[in-house]
Design an enzyme around this catalytic site. Structure first.
Site, PDB file in Angstrom:
ATOM      1  N   ASP A 206      40.618  36.011  40.390  1.00 18.71           N
ATOM      2  CA  ASP A 206      41.668  35.097  40.817  1.00 18.71           C
ATOM      3  C   ASP A 206      41.085  33.689  40.813  1.00 18.71           C
ATOM      4  O   ASP A 206      40.267  33.347  41.652  1.00 18.71           O
ATOM      5  CB  ASP A 206      42.164  35.473  42.222  1.00 18.71           C
ATOM      6  CG  ASP A 206      43.292  34.568  42.677  1.00 18.71           C
ATOM      7  OD1 ASP A 206      44.410  34.740  42.175  1.00 18.71           O
ATOM      8  OD2 ASP A 206      43.054  33.691  43.518  1.00 18.71           O
ATOM      9  N   GLU A 290      44.856  36.308  35.621  1.00 21.12           N
ATOM     10  CA  GLU A 290      46.265  36.037  35.770  1.00 21.12           C
ATOM     11  C   GLU A 290      46.671  34.961  34.787  1.00 21.12           C
ATOM     12  O   GLU A 290      45.905  34.056  34.503  1.00 21.12           O
ATOM     13  CB  GLU A 290      46.471  35.536  37.195  1.00 21.12           C
ATOM     14  CG  GLU A 290      47.872  35.470  37.630  1.00 21.12           C
ATOM     15  CD  GLU A 290      47.911  35.234  39.136  1.00 21.12           C
ATOM     16  OE1 GLU A 290      48.961  35.375  39.702  1.00 21.12           O
ATOM     17  OE2 GLU A 290      46.862  34.903  39.711  1.00 21.12           O
ATOM     18  N   ASP A 372      43.214  35.340  48.315  1.00 17.57           N
ATOM     19  CA  ASP A 372      42.673  35.357  46.954  1.00 17.57           C
ATOM     20  C   ASP A 372      42.020  36.696  46.628  1.00 17.57           C
ATOM     21  O   ASP A 372      42.121  37.196  45.510  1.00 17.57           O
ATOM     22  CB  ASP A 372      41.653  34.223  46.771  1.00 17.57           C
ATOM     23  CG  ASP A 372      42.286  32.865  46.989  1.00 17.57           C
ATOM     24  OD1 ASP A 372      43.506  32.752  46.773  1.00 17.57           O
ATOM     25  OD2 ASP A 372      41.561  31.930  47.376  1.00 17.57           O
TER      26      ASP A 372
END
Ligand SMILES: [Zn+2]
Length: 447
Positions: A206, A290, A372
């Site tokens: 992340d 992501e 996170d």
């Protein structure tokens, strides 16, 4: 065979500096001259005249060679590659524009090429032919017309490959950044790409604002401290610049200082990212990241700087090629995959999670976890769904949709993102989620 760039800082003498600047200036002049010509011809054609509009590099070069004696009687001072480089840039820009207009090019519309302004546009010039050499002492490079230049750093990494015959130089580009000159070689490299890197682990990454990245292994990689310092310096210098009188000498001094700090911040960030991505690509079999809609997020003023700072897109770009080099896999989650809103323990999806909430609290299983880290865990889990795929957003998206009960695809909507209804096929399920409020799909799955 892989295309790779090797970039080295230069230590030019004052004579070299003049020659480097002259070549970049020549490229700019040729570009602007060509653009002027294209515009004139387009106007003539619109007025009904039967004229040819030069559009490709060979056409533009032919016109330039016909006109150069008049336009730039000093053209002999620079390598012909300089003019060619400027015209090449123009030809590409024209092609991008026409492709974009006719729908052959994806992405946001491309504007018609613009004139390059001295001091504003990037100073760069590309050499594709002539004497381009990396000298055997690993401290010098040779470029057409400019001659032998000393490099600031050792060229051993490229030189070794050239000596072994596993690399071939295709082109060299000189460019200026702040006060420093660089040469970048475009090199065709023979690279042995292993089928696997011998690892079996999956890691979710992340990329964040407060930290460079949070891993599903629990590790947090913070921003380099020197970068934070540089950012403070940047703020101070920006304020100072705003107070300087336009056109004054002190403004020039501040501007130069600012450019140097900017470059340093960019270097620190790039270095940290490279170290991180190499560790990830060599230490894990599958990396899941992501996909952020950067274009949408940068429109949000508060996030803008922080985001461009952490360089989420750069992280993904580096991971893409490095995981390929080292035999790993990269999975890019769909940008609507709710990695932050899903509970990594039980799968419950929160309907709303503001950016200010640093801790994720599950209302079903009671998990309390760093936001996170939770997202990183969810990303790592996604890899199981797409175990066989390589670098495929599409596959990640499909797997994501199939694996979840309808309605669970709560959208991950970042500030400023436009959501096209129907594109991900969740319009109906959205309504369902809205009517039931915060619905847990683990306790009572719909359908
Ligand atoms: Zn839970």
């Amino acid at each position: 065979m892989v295309l790779q760039a090797y970039r080295f800082a230069l230590d030019p003498t004052p004579t070299h500096r003049r020659a480097l600047a002259s070549h970049c200036g020549a490229a700019r002049v040729a570009h602007n001259w060509g653009l002027e010509l294209v515009k004139t011809r387009l106007d003539q054609r619109r007025a009904g005249e039967d004229v040819e509009v030069p559009w490709t590099l060979p056409e533009l070069r032919r016109e330039w060679n016909r006109a150069k004696q008049q336009v730039a009687p000093w053209w002999m001072e620079n390598s012909k590659e300089a003019y060619s480089s400027g015209l090449d840039g123009l030809a590409r820009a024209l092609k991008n524009w026409s492709d974009s207009r006719s729908g052959r090019r994806k992405g946001r519309p491309v504007r018609f090429p613009q004139f390059r302004k001295k001091g504003r546009s990037r100073d760069a010039c590309r050499f594709t032919t002539g004497a381009i050499k990396v000298l055997a002492d690993r401290k010098h490079v040779q470029l057409p017309r400019i001659g032998v230049l000393k490099t600031h750093e050792s060229t051993r990494k490229l030189a070794r490959r050239l000596e072994q015959g596993t690399a071939r130089v295709l082109a060299a580009t000189i460019s200026r950044q702040a006060d420093r000159w660089f040469v970048s070689f475009t090199v065709e490299v023979e690279r042995h790409i292993p089928a696997s890197n011998g690892k079996t682990t999956v890691v979710g990454v992340d990329a964040g604002i407060r930290h460079l990245a949070t891993l599903s292994t629990g590790a947090t990689i913070s921003n380099p401290r020197a970068l934070e310092r540089s950012l403070r310096k940047l703020r101070r210098l920006n304020r100072q610049l705003a107070r300087r009188k336009p056109g004054s000498n002190r403004r020039k001094v501040t501007r130069r200082k600012l450019a140097r700090v900017h470059t340093r911040a960019a270097n620190l960030r790039r270095d940290a990212l490279h170290k991180l991505t190499t560790t990830l690509a060599t230490g894990h079999d599958t990396i899941v990241v992501e996909q952020l809609n950067l274009a949408g997020m940068v429109r949000n003023r508060h996030l803008a700087r922080a985001l461009s700072d952490t360089g989420v897109a750069e992280l993904r770009r580096q991971l893409a090629y490095k995981s390929a080099w080292y035999g790993g896999k990269l999975v890019v989650a769909d940008r609507f995959y709710p990695s932050s809103k899903t509970c990594s323990a039980c799968g419950w999806v929160k309907t709303k999670l503001t950016l200010a909430e640093r801790t994720f609290t599950c209302e079903v299983c009671g998990l309390r976890i760093d936001r996170d880290l939770n997202a990183a865990h969810n990303l790592a889990k996604l890899a199981q769904h797409v175990a066989q795929s390589g670098w495929e957003t599409q596959i990640a998206r499909e797997a994501d949709r199939k694996s979840q009960p309808p309605g669970q695809v709560a959208e991950k909507r970042e500030a400023g993102t436009e959501r096209v209804s129907g594109k991900t096929g969740t319009a109906a399920s959205q309504d369902a989620a809205a009517s039931t409020g915060e619905h847990c799909f683990v306790c009572s799955p719909l359908g």
